[in-house]
Design a protein around this motif. Structure first.
Motif, PDB file in Angstrom:
ATOM      1  N   TRP A  34       0.900  -1.006   0.122  1.00 42.10           N
ATOM      2  CA  TRP A  34       0.021   0.105  -0.054  1.00 42.10           C
ATOM      3  C   TRP A  34       0.883   1.385   0.124  1.00 42.10           C
ATOM      4  O   TRP A  34       2.014   1.317   0.291  1.00 42.10           O
ATOM      5  N   PRO A  35       0.167   2.473  -0.384  1.00 41.65           N
ATOM      6  CA  PRO A  35       1.122   3.889  -0.363  1.00 41.65           C
ATOM      7  C   PRO A  35       1.479   4.116   0.812  1.00 41.65           C
ATOM      8  O   PRO A  35       0.964   3.831   1.783  1.00 41.65           O
ATOM      9  N   HIS A  36       2.559   5.035   1.037  1.00 38.13           N
ATOM     10  CA  HIS A  36       2.752   5.760   2.245  1.00 38.13           C
ATOM     11  C   HIS A  36       1.806   6.824   2.272  1.00 38.13           C
ATOM     12  O   HIS A  36       2.103   7.625   2.047  1.00 38.13           O
ATOM     13  N   LEU A  37       0.796   6.858   3.176  1.00 41.51           N
ATOM     14  CA  LEU A  37      -0.188   7.569   3.482  1.00 41.51           C
ATOM     15  C   LEU A  37      -0.125   8.158   4.969  1.00 41.51           C
ATOM     16  O   LEU A  37       0.011   7.247   5.656  1.00 41.51           O
ATOM     17  N   LYS A  38      -0.814   9.239   5.240  1.00 41.71           N
ATOM     18  CA  LYS A  38      -0.993   9.454   6.489  1.00 41.71           C
ATOM     19  C   LYS A  38      -2.333   8.916   6.824  1.00 41.71           C
ATOM     20  O   LYS A  38      -3.300   8.908   6.224  1.00 41.71           O
ATOM     21  N   PRO A  39      -2.510   9.028   8.288  1.00 44.85           N
ATOM     22  CA  PRO A  39      -3.737   8.292   8.813  1.00 44.85           C
ATOM     23  C   PRO A  39      -4.920   9.099   8.215  1.00 44.85           C
ATOM     24  O   PRO A  39      -5.999   8.640   8.141  1.00 44.85           O
ATOM     25  N   ALA A 231      -7.824  -4.509  -1.114  1.00 50.24           N
ATOM     26  CA  ALA A 231      -8.480  -4.179   0.196  1.00 50.24           C
ATOM     27  C   ALA A 231      -7.572  -2.882   0.516  1.00 50.24           C
ATOM     28  O   ALA A 231      -6.457  -2.555   0.195  1.00 50.24           O
ATOM     29  N   VAL A 232      -8.267  -1.951   1.588  1.00 50.96           N
ATOM     30  CA  VAL A 232      -7.661  -0.650   1.661  1.00 50.96           C
ATOM     31  C   VAL A 232      -7.743  -0.680   3.328  1.00 50.96           C
ATOM     32  O   VAL A 232      -8.724  -1.198   3.914  1.00 50.96           O
ATOM     33  N   PRO A 233      -6.787   0.297   3.795  1.00 50.09           N
ATOM     34  CA  PRO A 233      -6.739   0.438   5.409  1.00 50.09           C
ATOM     35  C   PRO A 233      -7.805   1.125   5.757  1.00 50.09           C
ATOM     36  O   PRO A 233      -8.602   1.947   5.065  1.00 50.09           O
ATOM     37  N   ASP A 234      -8.294   0.917   7.060  1.00 46.93           N
ATOM     38  CA  ASP A 234      -9.602   1.253   7.522  1.00 46.93           C
ATOM     39  C   ASP A 234      -9.539   2.882   7.797  1.00 46.93           C
ATOM     40  O   ASP A 234     -10.382   3.318   8.098  1.00 46.93           O
ATOM     41  N   TYR A 235      -8.217   3.413   8.014  1.00 52.05           N
ATOM     42  CA  TYR A 235      -8.057   4.807   8.416  1.00 52.05           C
ATOM     43  C   TYR A 235      -8.173   5.572   7.112  1.00 52.05           C
ATOM     44  O   TYR A 235      -8.019   6.949   7.228  1.00 52.05           O
TER      45      TYR A 235
END
Length: 345
Positions: A34-39, A231-235
């Motif tokens: 997944w990409p480096h993302l902020k919450p 699937a994607v992070p919940d945040y």
């Protein structure tokens, strides 16, 4: 794979047994797809950076450190740890078989592997074009439990090659040992920025120096981290997952991690061949350089331009009978990430 700063990996310039005495035992930490993302990132933050990036030729200093690469025909021996449905096994087997398949229309998995083949050893020999399925071992009863450490991963491999009933062949020259853990198996650091890793076995544990990789099925534990973009992070509110080409987010996500690890095993099997960075215990390898890039324009937090099938599934390359979504790898000739679905080919 690149270390995540928690464990260090040595360069094997000494005989393996001596190196065990002098250096820490640490496999290469894996990439996270997944990409480096902020919450608090939004969907517009993720998909709004559609510039042509595909890696940075200005800052990347990939070097060859004179170690071996896998120039002999590669045979992948698979250990299925835990309970694996036949349908899931078929997807992974076909991906591995597709690495050397001929006659598949572009963009093909074999076309992706041709970038990996461009890497050579000090004699000028290229990484092998041939990657074939080897023997398999099923460990349905979790012989080492459902919680593995990095070192117990090597113990699982030892069991697979030393069991009395149909042991895997011991093949230091051609063999790559692929340990795949079922969704109910936890592995040290799994889901904590680690979706898989590769290294080589220690003679003190296994009896031989064998290149190996571990990849876990994240479907139950952390699909948003390791099965991205299916699937994607919940945040990340509002971000919708893509439809997996084979209908199984966990296994379709594993395919890209498996590709990542095999590419780096082929180009850096003993941690002393192709990698970037000044610290050999913190290498950045040929697939690390292209984390999260699946098509033209990819970079930052944008995956790049991919393909969509009639049923809405997303992919970027074709196998023998199936389609897959696999991250690109670094092309050291042109100094950027490339893949078979690139629009400028």
């Amino acid at each position: 794979m690149r270390l995540s700063g928690d464990v260090r990996r040595p360069v094997l310039l000494l005989p393996a047994v001596l190196a065990l005495v002098l250096l820490p035992a640490a496999p290469a930490d894996a990439w996270r797809p997944w990409p480096h993302l902020k919450p608090n990132a939004s969907a517009s933050d993720i998909f709004g950076q559609s510039k042509k990036y595909e890696g940075s030729s200005e800052f990347v200093k990939l070097k060859y450190h004179m170690g071996p690469v896998l120039t002999a025909n590669i045979t992948v021996h698979t250990i299925w740890y835990g309970v694996w449905p036949k349908a899931q096994k078929k997807v992974i087997r076909e991906f591995i078989s597709s690495l050397s398949a001929t006659g598949v229309k572009r963009p093909s998995v074999a076309g992706w592997w041709r970038t990996v083949q461009m890497y050579t050893d000090q004699t000028g020999d290229n990484i092998s074009q041939i990657v074939r399925l080897g023997q398999e071992k099923n460990d349905r009863f979790y012989s080492h439990g459902k919680s593995l450490t990095r070192l117990s991963v090597q113990s699982v491999i030892k069991s697979a090659i030393s069991t009395r009933t149909r042991p895997l062949p011991i093949d230091p020259k051609n063999g790559v040992y692929l340990l795949l853990t079922a969704p109910d198996v936890s592995v040290q650091d799994f889901c904590n920025n680690v979706c898989g890793f590769h290294y080589f076995t220690f003679p003190s544990i296994v009896g031989y120096t064998l290149p190996y990789a571990w990849v876990g099925n994240s479907a139950k534990l952390c699909p948003g981290q390791c099965a991205y973009p299916f699937a994607v992070p919940d945040y990340i509110p509002g971000l919708k997952p893509l439809k997996a080409p084979n209908g199984d987010a966990g296994v379709d996500g594993m395919v890209s991690v498996i590709a990542h690890e095999i590419a780096e095993l082929a180009s850096n099997p003993l941690a002393n061949a192709w990698y970037a960075g000044q610290d050999p215990s913190f290498p950045v390898e040929i697939a690390d350089l292209c984390e999260g890039i699946y098509g033209t324009g990819g970079g930052g937090s944008y995956t790049g331009q991919m393909l969509e099938d009639g049923d809405g599934t997303t992919y970027n390359m074709k196998g023998i009978r199936r389609k897959f979504l696999v991250q690109w790898v670094w092309n050291h000739v042109v100094s950027y990430c490339t893949g078979p679905n690139a629009l400028d080919q």
